[in-house]
Design a protein around this motif. Structure first.
Motif, PDB file in Angstrom:
ATOM      1  N   LEU A  49      -0.821   9.185   3.360  1.00  0.00           N
ATOM      2  CA  LEU A  49      -1.574   9.991   2.407  1.00  0.00           C
ATOM      3  C   LEU A  49      -1.092   9.761   0.978  1.00  0.00           C
ATOM      4  O   LEU A  49      -1.896   9.692   0.046  1.00  0.00           O
ATOM      5  CB  LEU A  49      -1.500  11.471   2.783  1.00  0.00           C
ATOM      6  N   GLU A  50       0.210   9.626   0.786  1.00  0.00           N
ATOM      7  CA  GLU A  50       0.749   9.313  -0.544  1.00  0.00           C
ATOM      8  C   GLU A  50       0.190   7.995  -1.053  1.00  0.00           C
ATOM      9  O   GLU A  50      -0.213   7.886  -2.211  1.00  0.00           O
ATOM     10  CB  GLU A  50       2.272   9.241  -0.507  1.00  0.00           C
ATOM     11  N   SER A  51       0.135   6.994  -0.196  1.00  0.00           N
ATOM     12  CA  SER A  51      -0.368   5.681  -0.609  1.00  0.00           C
ATOM     13  C   SER A  51      -1.856   5.718  -0.933  1.00  0.00           C
ATOM     14  O   SER A  51      -2.368   4.843  -1.633  1.00  0.00           O
ATOM     15  CB  SER A  51      -0.089   4.627   0.470  1.00  0.00           C
ATOM     16  N   ALA A  52      -2.545   6.745  -0.452  1.00  0.00           N
ATOM     17  CA  ALA A  52      -3.973   6.898  -0.721  1.00  0.00           C
ATOM     18  C   ALA A  52      -4.229   7.796  -1.931  1.00  0.00           C
ATOM     19  O   ALA A  52      -5.373   8.152  -2.203  1.00  0.00           O
ATOM     20  CB  ALA A  52      -4.669   7.460   0.506  1.00  0.00           C
ATOM     21  N   GLY A  53      -3.176   8.184  -2.639  1.00  0.00           N
ATOM     22  CA  GLY A  53      -3.357   8.944  -3.863  1.00  0.00           C
ATOM     23  C   GLY A  53      -3.090  10.427  -3.760  1.00  0.00           C
ATOM     24  O   GLY A  53      -3.378  11.175  -4.687  1.00  0.00           O
ATOM     25  N   HIS A  54      -2.525  10.881  -2.673  1.00  0.00           N
ATOM     26  CA  HIS A  54      -2.245  12.312  -2.488  1.00  0.00           C
ATOM     27  C   HIS A  54      -0.745  12.591  -2.612  1.00  0.00           C
ATOM     28  O   HIS A  54      -0.175  13.308  -1.796  1.00  0.00           O
ATOM     29  CB  HIS A  54      -2.741  12.777  -1.120  1.00  0.00           C
ATOM     30  N   GLU A  55      -0.132  12.047  -3.648  1.00  0.00           N
ATOM     31  CA  GLU A  55       1.321  12.173  -3.797  1.00  0.00           C
ATOM     32  C   GLU A  55       1.787  13.616  -3.866  1.00  0.00           C
ATOM     33  O   GLU A  55       2.794  13.988  -3.271  1.00  0.00           O
ATOM     34  CB  GLU A  55       1.800  11.437  -5.057  1.00  0.00           C
ATOM     35  N   THR A  56       1.068  14.448  -4.592  1.00  0.00           N
ATOM     36  CA  THR A  56       1.514  15.813  -4.858  1.00  0.00           C
ATOM     37  C   THR A  56       1.549  16.690  -3.610  1.00  0.00           C
ATOM     38  O   THR A  56       2.466  17.477  -3.433  1.00  0.00           O
ATOM     39  CB  THR A  56       0.593  16.479  -5.905  1.00  0.00           C
ATOM     40  N   HIS A  57       0.556  16.541  -2.741  1.00  0.00           N
ATOM     41  CA  HIS A  57       0.431  17.436  -1.595  1.00  0.00           C
ATOM     42  C   HIS A  57       0.421  16.689  -0.266  1.00  0.00           C
ATOM     43  O   HIS A  57      -0.135  17.187   0.712  1.00  0.00           O
ATOM     44  CB  HIS A  57      -0.848  18.273  -1.710  1.00  0.00           C
ATOM     45  N   ALA A  58       1.033  15.533  -0.203  1.00  0.00           N
ATOM     46  CA  ALA A  58       0.959  14.700   0.999  1.00  0.00           C
ATOM     47  C   ALA A  58       1.506  15.419   2.235  1.00  0.00           C
ATOM     48  O   ALA A  58       0.890  15.363   3.306  1.00  0.00           O
ATOM     49  CB  ALA A  58       1.685  13.379   0.786  1.00  0.00           C
ATOM     50  N   ALA A  59       2.621  16.101   2.113  1.00  0.00           N
ATOM     51  CA  ALA A  59       3.215  16.769   3.279  1.00  0.00           C
ATOM     52  C   ALA A  59       2.318  17.906   3.773  1.00  0.00           C
ATOM     53  O   ALA A  59       2.106  18.068   4.978  1.00  0.00           O
ATOM     54  CB  ALA A  59       4.610  17.294   2.945  1.00  0.00           C
ATOM     55  N   ALA A  60       1.765  18.679   2.844  1.00  0.00           N
ATOM     56  CA  ALA A  60       0.871  19.771   3.237  1.00  0.00           C
ATOM     57  C   ALA A  60      -0.404  19.229   3.867  1.00  0.00           C
ATOM     58  O   ALA A  60      -0.907  19.785   4.855  1.00  0.00           O
ATOM     59  CB  ALA A  60       0.538  20.640   2.024  1.00  0.00           C
ATOM     60  N   LEU A  61      -0.942  18.152   3.312  1.00  0.00           N
ATOM     61  CA  LEU A  61      -2.133  17.537   3.903  1.00  0.00           C
ATOM     62  C   LEU A  61      -1.828  16.962   5.280  1.00  0.00           C
ATOM     63  O   LEU A  61      -2.654  17.049   6.184  1.00  0.00           O
ATOM     64  CB  LEU A  61      -2.680  16.446   2.983  1.00  0.00           C
ATOM     65  N   ALA A  62      -0.650  16.381   5.437  1.00  0.00           N
ATOM     66  CA  ALA A  62      -0.254  15.864   6.749  1.00  0.00           C
ATOM     67  C   ALA A  62      -0.232  16.998   7.773  1.00  0.00           C
ATOM     68  O   ALA A  62      -0.742  16.852   8.889  1.00  0.00           O
ATOM     69  CB  ALA A  62       1.108  15.179   6.670  1.00  0.00           C
TER      70      ALA A  62
END
Length: 84
Positions: A28-41
């Motif tokens: 998710l970070e590599s797709a541009g969701h650096e800020t909330h990657a863990a929550a999105l995961a």
């Protein structure tokens, strides 16, 4: 049920869960969701767990539920981020 409560098996399960969460967050970070990657995961895992449960008691909806998961992932990962 007893296997889930066995200390060594539970430790393995927790480690697998952590590894999946970390891999998903990295993706998710590599797709541009650096800020909330863990929550999105966590949200993606919760969604997929819920859909997997529904597949157990409504197997006739299997294809539909996979489509639901695909659509949810498509909203998180636009085509330009995946190289498609």
């Amino acid at each position: 049920m007893h296997a889930a409560q066995h200390p060594r098996l539970a430790a393995i399960r927790r480690q697998v869960d952590q590894d999946v969460r970390q891999a998903l967050a990295t993706w998710l970070e590599s797709a541009g969701h650096e800020t909330h990657a863990a929550a999105l995961a966590d949200a993606v895992i919760a969604l997929s767990d819920g859909l997997a449960l529904r597949m157990l008691y409504t197997p006739q909806e299997h294809e539909h539920l996979l489509t639901v998961l695909d659509r949810a992932l498509d909203t998180l990962i636009p085509d330009s981020a995946t190289g498609s």
